[in-house]
Design an enzyme around this catalytic site. Structure first.
Site, mmCIF file in Angstrom:
data_model
loop_
_atom_site.group_PDB
_atom_site.id
_atom_site.type_symbol
_atom_site.label_atom_id
_atom_site.label_comp_id
_atom_site.label_asym_id
_atom_site.label_seq_id
_atom_site.Cartn_x
_atom_site.Cartn_y
_atom_site.Cartn_z
ATOM 1 N N LYS A 199 0.835 -1.206 0.000
ATOM 2 C CA LYS A 199 0.000 0.000 0.000
ATOM 3 C C LYS A 199 0.877 1.266 0.000
ATOM 4 C CE LYS A 199 -3.549 -2.605 -0.170
ATOM 5 N NZ LYS A 199 -4.319 -3.254 0.855
HETATM 6 C C1 LIG Z 1 -5.322 -4.260 1.357
HETATM 7 C C2 LIG Z 1 -6.783 -4.216 1.347
HETATM 8 C C3 LIG Z 1 -7.573 -4.581 2.462
HETATM 9 C C4 LIG Z 1 -7.017 -5.257 3.681
HETATM 10 O O1 LIG Z 1 -5.949 -4.667 4.235
HETATM 11 P P1 LIG Z 1 -4.960 -5.523 5.174
HETATM 12 O O2 LIG Z 1 -4.147 -4.453 5.824
HETATM 13 O O3 LIG Z 1 -4.156 -6.407 4.276
HETATM 14 O O4 LIG Z 1 -5.782 -6.289 6.137
HETATM 15 C C5 LIG Z 1 -8.938 -4.375 2.394
HETATM 16 N N1 LIG Z 1 -9.536 -3.887 1.297
HETATM 17 C C6 LIG Z 1 -8.830 -3.567 0.200
HETATM 18 C C7 LIG Z 1 -9.546 -3.009 -0.980
HETATM 19 C C8 LIG Z 1 -7.439 -3.734 0.182
HETATM 20 O O5 LIG Z 1 -6.744 -3.444 -0.922
#
Ligand SMILES: *Cc1c(COP(=O)(O)O)cnc(C)c1O
Length: 387
Positions: free
Chosen positions: A184
């Protein structure tokens, strides 16, 4: 071919990040100390919300948001089917029922007109996903929410740093949630955050992430008090001081990260725009895109092979392609437990067969970018109907 594999996304960590983490390791607080509050205020300050509540992942943030708005058995929550499974799973974790909405083909964002068709007397909230880093159609979604008295919870895991009509992602819904997973925009290893202007939701979220207990260890230490009460069933969803130190250091680089992601996207746009073998997703003029992922849509009618061949060829050439996402309503868990099936979301099902995410992350070199462009065009042109 001995060139290094180029992943679809990865973190960027520098010496400042490392020093910040090491400093915490030498301090009194490894978890729930002063840096949690500092990181929450920094993220909320960046977005422009009154509150930020740090939690252990984006998924934990989604679950906490569902708790904070009071989702329980019998409640229906509308989510797009093109998303990571966690968006829907968080609803199930609170005993609610996810209702899958279709997406618009040109940007794969939740389709407001399809959302409206799926509203019933049990609908409690809509959870748009800012797919790829492009904010959803919040004006339409806000209007629908007001018309039917629904909550709007943004899964903004892709759009940290994006803007919609001059407002930051995180400022566009009742609660917005971010993830700090390494792929991210900024990372804390694992981590997440809820941002909101609603003091009641913020308070509920703080209690929920700490076992349902009304004060945390740091607060008790400051007051020299042992007293605490558990008033709700909560979870240990806390983010550590170690992680918040990394998050604070990463946040300083966010403007650079966004600039680089946008530069890479621009190069891809101009290199692919004229190809008849693929289509690019549309970007609305009122949006500043955060480019968490870069998605190409294959023009299968101009190719002699399907997506799986293009995909495996690119992987063989060292390009870390991915497919975001398998429509969630087609996963066996949802078919079995919620009776979802092929045909529920026809646009998503059709476009899913054509999508490929190609590498985009701030640490990509100019050479990496050119390699991806060359390989994608070479593979696609090799399978042209006219080739
Ligand atoms: C990455 C992501 C999540 C979950 O995040 P984590 O930190 O991996 O639990 C939820 N929704 C979307 C759209 C994502 O890209």
């Amino acid at each position: 071919m001995n060139r290094d594999f180029i992943p679809y996304g990865r973190q960027f960590i520098d010496q400042k990040d490392i020093d910040a983490v090491v400093e915490v390791l030498r301090s009194d607080w490894l978890t729930t100390g002063p840096l949690v509050d500092k990181f929450e205020k920094a993220v909320a300050g960046f977005v422009g919300t009154d509150f930020g509540i740090a939690v252990s992942s984006g998924t934990a943030a989604l679950h906490t948001a569902m708790y904070s708005i009071g989702v329980g058995p019998g409640d229906e929550i509308i989510v797009p089917t093109i998303t990571f499974a966690a968006t829907a799973n968080a609803v199930v974790m609170q005993g609610g029922t996810p209702v899958f909405a279709d997406v618009t083909p040109h940007n794969l964002l939740i389709d407001p007109s399809d959302v409206e068709k799926r509203i019933t007397a049990r609908t409690k909230a809509i959870v748009p996903v800012d797919y790829a880093g492009h904010p959803a159609d919040y004006d339409s979604l806000q209007a629908i929410s007001e018309k039917y008295g629904l909550k709007l919870i943004a899964d903004a895991c892709h759009s940290f740093g994006a803007e919609y009509k001059g407002k930051h992602s995180g400022k566009l819904a009742d609660i917005s949630i971010f993830s700090f997973h390494p792929v991210k925009h900024i990372t804390t290893g694992e981590g997440g955050m809820l941002v909101t202007d609603n003091p009641e939701y913020a308070q509920k979220a703080r209690i929920f992430r700490n076992h349902g207990i009304t004060s945390d260890f740091y607060q008790r230490a400051e007051k020299n008090s042992w007293f605490y009460e558990m008033t709700e069933l909560g979870y240990n969803y806390r983010l550590t001081d170690i992680q918040c130190a990394l998050g604070l250091s990463q946040l300083e680089k966010l403007p650079l990260f966004l600039t680089r992601r946008r530069e890479i996207a621009k190069r891809y746009d101009s290199s692919f725009r004229n190809s008849d073998k693929l289509t690019l997703l549309k970007v609305a003029p009122e949006v500043s895109h955060a480019y968490h992922i870069y998605v190409i849509v294959l023009n299968l009618e101009n190719l002699t092979v399907d997506r799986s061949i293009v995909f495996s060829d690119l992987r063989k050439r060292g390009i870390g392609v991915n497919a975001h996402y398998i429509p969630v309503h087609l996963h066996p868990y949802y078919r079995k437990n919620f009776n979802t099936k092929l045909g529920d979301c026809p646009t998503a099902e059709a476009v899913y067969e054509r999508i490929i995410s190609i590498p985009i992350f701030p640490a990509m070199s100019d050479e990496n970018i050119q390699t991806v462009i060359n390989e994608v065009l070479e593979v696609l042109n090799g399978y042209g109907i006219d080739a």
